[in-house]
Scaffold this motif. Structure first.
Motif, PDB file in Angstrom:
ATOM      1  N   ALA A  11       0.776  -1.243   0.000  1.00 38.77           N
ATOM      2  CA  ALA A  11       0.000   0.000   0.000  1.00 38.77           C
ATOM      3  C   ALA A  11       0.807   1.293   0.000  1.00 38.77           C
ATOM      4  CB  ALA A  11      -0.959   0.002   1.190  1.00 38.77           C
ATOM      5  N   ASP A  12       2.081   1.245   0.288  1.00 39.54           N
ATOM      6  CA  ASP A  12       2.867   2.470   0.227  1.00 39.54           C
ATOM      7  C   ASP A  12       2.850   2.986  -1.210  1.00 39.54           C
ATOM      8  OD1 ASP A  12       3.762   2.760   2.930  1.00 39.54           O
ATOM      9  OD2 ASP A  12       5.183   1.129   2.583  1.00 39.54           O
ATOM     10  N   ALA A  13       2.319   4.168  -1.410  1.00 40.75           N
ATOM     11  CA  ALA A  13       2.251   4.828  -2.722  1.00 40.75           C
ATOM     12  C   ALA A  13       1.418   4.078  -3.762  1.00 40.75           C
ATOM     13  CB  ALA A  13       3.658   5.085  -3.271  1.00 40.75           C
ATOM     14  N   CYS A  14       0.503   3.223  -3.334  1.00 43.41           N
ATOM     15  CA  CYS A  14      -0.356   2.502  -4.278  1.00 43.41           C
ATOM     16  C   CYS A  14      -1.474   3.431  -4.758  1.00 43.41           C
ATOM     17  CB  CYS A  14      -0.948   1.264  -3.625  1.00 43.41           C
ATOM     18  SG  CYS A  14      -2.084   0.371  -4.706  1.00 43.41           S
ATOM     19  N   PRO A  15      -1.589   3.659  -6.072  1.00 46.17           N
ATOM     20  CA  PRO A  15      -2.607   4.598  -6.577  1.00 46.17           C
ATOM     21  C   PRO A  15      -3.993   3.980  -6.786  1.00 46.17           C
ATOM     22  CG  PRO A  15      -1.248   3.828  -8.382  1.00 46.17           C
ATOM     23  CD  PRO A  15      -0.693   3.202  -7.122  1.00 46.17           C
ATOM     24  N   VAL A  16      -4.162   2.690  -6.506  1.00 49.17           N
ATOM     25  CA  VAL A  16      -5.437   2.032  -6.831  1.00 49.17           C
ATOM     26  C   VAL A  16      -6.108   1.391  -5.610  1.00 49.17           C
ATOM     27  CG1 VAL A  16      -4.962   1.673  -9.289  1.00 49.17           C
ATOM     28  CG2 VAL A  16      -4.146  -0.006  -7.618  1.00 49.17           C
ATOM     29  N   LYS A  17      -5.909   1.953  -4.440  1.00 50.19           N
ATOM     30  CA  LYS A  17      -6.506   1.378  -3.223  1.00 50.19           C
ATOM     31  C   LYS A  17      -8.027   1.346  -3.314  1.00 50.19           C
ATOM     32  CE  LYS A  17      -2.831   3.016  -0.169  1.00 50.19           C
ATOM     33  NZ  LYS A  17      -2.306   4.255  -0.726  1.00 50.19           N
ATOM     34  N   ASP A  18      -8.634   2.448  -3.758  1.00 48.63           N
ATOM     35  CA  ASP A  18     -10.101   2.500  -3.852  1.00 48.63           C
ATOM     36  C   ASP A  18     -10.633   1.464  -4.836  1.00 48.63           C
ATOM     37  OD1 ASP A  18     -10.155   4.556  -1.988  1.00 48.63           O
ATOM     38  OD2 ASP A  18     -10.294   6.141  -3.501  1.00 48.63           O
ATOM     39  N   GLU A  19      -9.933   1.276  -5.935  1.00 51.29           N
ATOM     40  CA  GLU A  19     -10.348   0.293  -6.937  1.00 51.29           C
ATOM     41  C   GLU A  19     -10.263  -1.125  -6.375  1.00 51.29           C
ATOM     42  OE1 GLU A  19      -9.463   4.021  -8.982  1.00 51.29           O
ATOM     43  OE2 GLU A  19      -8.401   2.891  -7.461  1.00 51.29           O
ATOM     44  N   VAL A  20      -9.225  -1.392  -5.600  1.00 51.76           N
ATOM     45  CA  VAL A  20      -9.084  -2.712  -4.979  1.00 51.76           C
ATOM     46  C   VAL A  20     -10.281  -2.977  -4.072  1.00 51.76           C
ATOM     47  CG1 VAL A  20      -7.748  -4.076  -3.315  1.00 51.76           C
ATOM     48  CG2 VAL A  20      -6.561  -2.788  -5.100  1.00 51.76           C
ATOM     49  N   VAL A  21     -10.637  -2.000  -3.262  1.00 57.66           N
ATOM     50  CA  VAL A  21     -11.770  -2.168  -2.342  1.00 57.66           C
ATOM     51  C   VAL A  21     -13.053  -2.421  -3.123  1.00 57.66           C
ATOM     52  CG1 VAL A  21     -13.205  -0.993  -0.623  1.00 57.66           C
ATOM     53  CG2 VAL A  21     -10.706  -0.869  -0.469  1.00 57.66           C
ATOM     54  N   ARG A  22     -13.271  -1.677  -4.197  1.00 64.13           N
ATOM     55  CA  ARG A  22     -14.490  -1.854  -5.007  1.00 64.13           C
ATOM     56  C   ARG A  22     -14.604  -3.267  -5.558  1.00 64.13           C
ATOM     57  NH1 ARG A  22     -14.267   3.103  -8.495  1.00 64.13           N
ATOM     58  NH2 ARG A  22     -14.068   1.683 -10.217  1.00 64.13           N
ATOM     59  N   VAL A  23     -13.538  -3.769  -6.157  1.00 62.30           N
ATOM     60  CA  VAL A  23     -13.566  -5.107  -6.759  1.00 62.30           C
ATOM     61  C   VAL A  23     -13.699  -6.170  -5.665  1.00 62.30           C
ATOM     62  CG1 VAL A  23     -12.236  -6.801  -8.094  1.00 62.30           C
ATOM     63  CG2 VAL A  23     -12.328  -4.401  -8.842  1.00 62.30           C
ATOM     64  N   ALA A  24     -12.963  -6.017  -4.583  1.00 59.06           N
ATOM     65  CA  ALA A  24     -13.025  -6.998  -3.503  1.00 59.06           C
ATOM     66  C   ALA A  24     -14.418  -7.043  -2.881  1.00 59.06           C
ATOM     67  CB  ALA A  24     -11.975  -6.684  -2.441  1.00 59.06           C
ATOM     68  N   GLU A  25     -15.041  -5.895  -2.695  1.00 57.16           N
ATOM     69  CA  GLU A  25     -16.406  -5.864  -2.151  1.00 57.16           C
ATOM     70  C   GLU A  25     -17.362  -6.620  -3.060  1.00 57.16           C
ATOM     71  OE1 GLU A  25     -17.367  -1.719  -1.637  1.00 57.16           O
ATOM     72  OE2 GLU A  25     -16.637  -1.706   0.426  1.00 57.16           O
ATOM     73  N   ARG A  26     -17.233  -6.385  -4.368  1.00 53.27           N
ATOM     74  CA  ARG A  26     -18.121  -7.046  -5.335  1.00 53.27           C
ATOM     75  C   ARG A  26     -17.992  -8.568  -5.251  1.00 53.27           C
ATOM     76  NH1 ARG A  26     -17.090  -3.979  -9.629  1.00 53.27           N
ATOM     77  NH2 ARG A  26     -15.457  -5.260 -10.509  1.00 53.27           N
ATOM     78  N   HIS A  27     -16.793  -9.042  -4.943  1.00 52.29           N
ATOM     79  CA  HIS A  27     -16.548 -10.485  -4.882  1.00 52.29           C
ATOM     80  C   HIS A  27     -16.587 -11.033  -3.456  1.00 52.29           C
ATOM     81  CE1 HIS A  27     -15.541 -11.196  -9.108  1.00 52.29           C
ATOM     82  NE2 HIS A  27     -15.023  -9.981  -9.091  1.00 52.29           N
ATOM     83  N   GLY A  28     -16.811 -10.180  -2.477  1.00 51.33           N
ATOM     84  CA  GLY A  28     -16.876 -10.634  -1.087  1.00 51.33           C
ATOM     85  C   GLY A  28     -15.547 -11.095  -0.525  1.00 51.33           C
ATOM     86  N   LEU A  29     -14.452 -10.475  -0.968  1.00 51.23           N
ATOM     87  CA  LEU A  29     -13.122 -10.883  -0.516  1.00 51.23           C
ATOM     88  C   LEU A  29     -12.528  -9.891   0.475  1.00 51.23           C
ATOM     89  CD1 LEU A  29     -11.452 -12.007  -3.859  1.00 51.23           C
ATOM     90  CD2 LEU A  29     -12.681 -13.395  -2.189  1.00 51.23           C
ATOM     91  N   ALA A 141      -8.299  -5.947 -15.088  1.00 48.76           N
ATOM     92  CA  ALA A 141      -7.318  -6.999 -14.795  1.00 48.76           C
ATOM     93  C   ALA A 141      -7.520  -7.566 -13.389  1.00 48.76           C
ATOM     94  CB  ALA A 141      -5.897  -6.450 -14.946  1.00 48.76           C
ATOM     95  N   LEU A 142      -7.838  -6.696 -12.421  1.00 48.39           N
ATOM     96  CA  LEU A 142      -8.062  -7.183 -11.063  1.00 48.39           C
ATOM     97  C   LEU A 142      -9.305  -8.063 -11.011  1.00 48.39           C
ATOM     98  CD1 LEU A 142      -7.270  -7.335  -8.103  1.00 48.39           C
ATOM     99  CD2 LEU A 142      -8.586  -5.226  -7.723  1.00 48.39           C
ATOM    100  N   ASP A 143     -10.354  -7.660 -11.688  1.00 49.97           N
ATOM    101  CA  ASP A 143     -11.563  -8.474 -11.704  1.00 49.97           C
ATOM    102  C   ASP A 143     -11.255  -9.866 -12.285  1.00 49.97           C
ATOM    103  OD1 ASP A 143     -14.568  -8.321 -11.160  1.00 49.97           O
ATOM    104  OD2 ASP A 143     -14.498  -9.123 -13.204  1.00 49.97           O
ATOM    105  N   GLN A 144     -10.505  -9.913 -13.372  1.00 53.12           N
ATOM    106  CA  GLN A 144     -10.131 -11.205 -13.971  1.00 53.12           C
ATOM    107  C   GLN A 144      -9.261 -12.026 -13.030  1.00 53.12           C
ATOM    108  OE1 GLN A 144      -8.208 -10.252 -17.654  1.00 53.12           O
ATOM    109  NE2 GLN A 144     -10.127 -10.092 -18.787  1.00 53.12           N
ATOM    110  N   ALA A 145      -8.283 -11.376 -12.388  1.00 48.13           N
ATOM    111  CA  ALA A 145      -7.391 -12.093 -11.472  1.00 48.13           C
ATOM    112  C   ALA A 145      -8.175 -12.667 -10.296  1.00 48.13           C
ATOM    113  CB  ALA A 145      -6.278 -11.171 -10.977  1.00 48.13           C
ATOM    114  N   VAL A 146      -9.119 -11.889  -9.775  1.00 48.11           N
ATOM    115  CA  VAL A 146      -9.934 -12.360  -8.651  1.00 48.11           C
ATOM    116  C   VAL A 146     -10.784 -13.553  -9.081  1.00 48.11           C
ATOM    117  CG1 VAL A 146     -11.919 -11.730  -7.207  1.00 48.11           C
ATOM    118  CG2 VAL A 146      -9.918 -10.231  -7.324  1.00 48.11           C
TER     119      VAL A 146
END
Length: 156
Positions: A11-29, A141-146
């Protein structure tokens, strides 16, 4: 947390934290943000913040020690990706670039070449600006990886 994959974020300097949360919420992860500091607290029980010491590579070491096969990791750190890929972790860069067994060797070689060119003064080492296109590519890409991680974790 859940029995399925966990998403780990360098998470240090990660520009996509909000996007990670969105995708993870959708998948319940569950999501684990790992950093040396500066993380926003969350009341979401599926989000965990881990603050590690300021020791060099402390966040990387924590992620490597805790990630399991078929978890997902988000990092721009090629050496960290090189430690996670052989462990069966699905690894993405913040632009959506996947690090896989087929691509990690070249990624490490290119990173080392770039570092050498910067050290010798032959390259200034500027990184390209993070764009809306990068953010969009990351989301897909995150959605596919998940999805791949969930499928592999369930044994299908």
């Amino acid at each position: 947390m859940s029995d399925g994959p966990t998403v780990y974020v360098d998470a240090d300097a990660c520009p996509v934290k909000d996007e990670v949360v969105r995708v993870a919420e959708r998948h319940g992860l569950p999501v684990v943000f790992v950093a040396n500091g500066g993380l926003r607290p969350s009341r979401d029980p599926m989000i965990r913040n881990v603050v590690v010491s300021g020791k060099f590579d402390a966040a990387d070491d924590w992620i490597v020690e805790n990630a399991k096969p078929n978890d997902v990791a988000v990092t721009a750190d090629v050496p960290l990706a090189a430690r996670l890929v052989p462990a069966g972790v699905h690894v993405l860069g913040p632009t959506g670039r996947p690090f896989t067994p087929d691509t990690i060797g070249m990624a490490v070689a290119m990173r080392n070449l770039g570092q050498h060119l910067r050290e010798t003064g032959e390259s200034k080492g500027y990184n390209a600006a993070f764009t809306p296109r990068d953010r969009s590519a990351f989301l897909g890409a995150l959605d596919q990886a998940v999805r791949r991680a969930k499928k592999a974790a369930s044994g299908l």
